[in-house]
Design an enzyme around this catalytic site. Structure first.
Site, PDB file in Angstrom:
ATOM      1  N   HIS A 275      -9.560  -0.476  18.042  1.00 58.39           N
ATOM      2  CA  HIS A 275      -9.225   0.808  17.415  1.00 58.39           C
ATOM      3  C   HIS A 275     -10.512   1.425  16.878  1.00 58.39           C
ATOM      4  CE1 HIS A 275      -6.818   3.852  15.595  1.00 58.39           C
ATOM      5  NE2 HIS A 275      -7.006   3.462  14.354  1.00 58.39           N
TER       6      HIS A 275
ATOM      7  N   VAL B  49      -2.239  -2.518   9.377  1.00 60.84           N
ATOM      8  CA  VAL B  49      -2.603  -1.136   9.691  1.00 60.84           C
ATOM      9  C   VAL B  49      -3.977  -0.785   9.091  1.00 60.84           C
ATOM     10  CG1 VAL B  49      -1.801   1.276   9.545  1.00 60.84           C
ATOM     11  CG2 VAL B  49      -0.128  -0.549   9.628  1.00 60.84           C
TER      12      VAL B  49
ATOM     13  N   GLY C 150       0.861  -1.191   0.000  1.00 63.01           N
ATOM     14  CA  GLY C 150       0.000   0.000   0.000  1.00 63.01           C
ATOM     15  C   GLY C 150       0.887   1.227   0.000  1.00 63.01           C
ATOM     16  N   ALA C 151       0.943   1.912  -1.152  1.00 63.27           N
ATOM     17  CA  ALA C 151       1.832   3.077  -1.266  1.00 63.27           C
ATOM     18  C   ALA C 151       1.059   4.386  -1.105  1.00 63.27           C
ATOM     19  CB  ALA C 151       2.559   3.043  -2.613  1.00 63.27           C
TER      20      ALA C 151
HETATM   21  C1  LAC Z   1      -6.639   6.883  12.388  1.00 58.29           C
HETATM   22  C2  LAC Z   1      -6.827   5.866  11.315  1.00 58.29           C
HETATM   23  C3  LAC Z   1      -5.567   5.610  10.584  1.00 58.29           C
HETATM   24  O1  LAC Z   1      -6.940   6.571  13.543  1.00 58.29           O
HETATM   25  O2  LAC Z   1      -7.368   4.699  11.844  1.00 58.29           O
HETATM   26  O3  LAC Z   1      -6.164   7.968  12.068  1.00 58.29           O
END
Ligand code: LAC
Length: 334
Positions: free
Chosen positions: A189, A132, A12-13
């Site tokens: 997250h 990520v 992923g660039a």
């Molecule tokens: C953030 C994305 C990258 O938290 O999940 O900025």
């Protein structure tokens, strides 16, 4: 030209991938392969003279005489170029647009991550994989399934980023150097990530003491915690797409811990197997990172006295992540 340096491949660039590549290259201990599709299919007129990865790698190499690094960056769309990597970073997928949650990206990114992880593991079966792509916790499950590697070698980056945002907000509020703020933000997250006040210190002094002595108000700290939880969304609203500087260097910090076998304890998204009362779920917790990947997991619910709010936050966050992972299962992607 072959070098004796370690090899990090970044799939992923986009902005995050290129930032990871730039930061790793500047450290000088690894060469970087930056891989992306030959054409960005969303472009009206796809490039016919090479890929974005080739272009960004050339740009990064051209920066090296001034910055002074000898690491080489190779841009490619051929997985053979990333053979025998020590660490593979997966950033592929659609980024967030304003108003989108990370979960909105679920189905489309699951297919992308499954495809790139399966192709990568064929040529780099001994690497440690750092995911990520969002929604992060669910994408770790996808990468684990696609690679069939031990879970200790398929880990996710989220907590380092979330914690650095928390640290930065605290530093600004109290007027203390960012280096002197230690903090953990754990859990999924998502907007239910859990700032762990019990383990957050300013100059070694627990943050709660700063509140009790009036140097930071409870309202200020609550706002900091809200802004941290909304961290990615705030940035997406401002920039129009996902952030990349802090996500990029947060990822590079994890890469370095693995590559140099540094035995760092970093907030890492790993597959829990009973820790925190959670099983079979990728979740952000402190882990020891070294050459073997996540070498040890720390169950704070046993090691320290977390507050009822923190414990409840962890439970809620785990439930939220499980809902996302279950919907991936019901979509037939796991
Ligand atoms: C953030 C994305 C990258 O938290 O999940 O900025």
């Amino acid at each position: 030209m072959a070098s004796g340096r370690k090899k990090v491949s970044v799939i992923g660039a986009g902005n995050v991938g290129a930032t990871v590549a730039f930061h790793i290259a500047q450290q000088g201990y690894a060469d970087v392969v930056l891989l992306d599709l030959p054409d960005d299919l969303t472009l009206e007129k796809p490039r016919k003279t090479g890929s974005m990865a080739t272009g960004k790698a050339l740009d990064l190499n051209q920066a090296s005489p001034i910055v002074g690094y000898s690491s080489r960056i190779k841009g490619t769309s051929d997985y053979a170029d990333m053979a025998a990597s020590d660490v593979v970073v997966i950033t592929s997928g659609r980024p967030r647009s304003p108003g989108m949650s990370r979960e909105d990206l679920l189905a489309v990114n699951a297919d992308i991550v499954a495809s790139v992880a399966a192709q990568a593991v064929r040529v780099s079966p001994a690497a440690v994989y750092i995911v990520v792509s969002n929604p992060l916790d669910a994408m770790c499950h996808v990468a684990l399934k696609a690679t069939s590697l031990p879970a200790s070698r398929v880990i996710g980056q989220a907590g380092v980023l979330d914690s650095t945002r928390y640290r930065n907000y605290i530093a600004e509020a109290v007027g203390v150097a960012v280096e002197d703020i230690q903090a953990y933000v754990l859990g999924g997250h998502g907007d239910q990530m859990v700032p762990i006040r019990s383990l957050t210190t300013i100059g070694g002094i627990p943050v709660q003491q700063w509140v009790e002595s009036g140097k930071l108000t409870e309202e200020q700290l609550q706002k900091i915690e809200d802004d941290t939880r909304q961290g990615g969304g705030i940035l997406t609203g401002l920039i129009g797409t996902s952030a990349w500087y802090a996500p990029g260097v947060a990822t590079a910090e994890m890469v370095e811990a693995v590559l140099l076998d540094r035995k760092r304890i970093l907030a890492t998204t790993i597959l829990l197997t009973g820790e925190y009362g959670v099983s079979d779920l990728y979740f952000g917790v402190p882990a020891l990172l070294g050459a073997a990947g996540a070498e040890e997991v720390y169950d704070l619910s046993r090691l320290v006295r977390l507050t009822p709010t923190e414990l409840a936050g962890i439970e809620d966050s785990a439930k939220k992540v499980r809902v996302t992972v279950d919907s991936l299962r019901s979509l037939g992607k796991l």
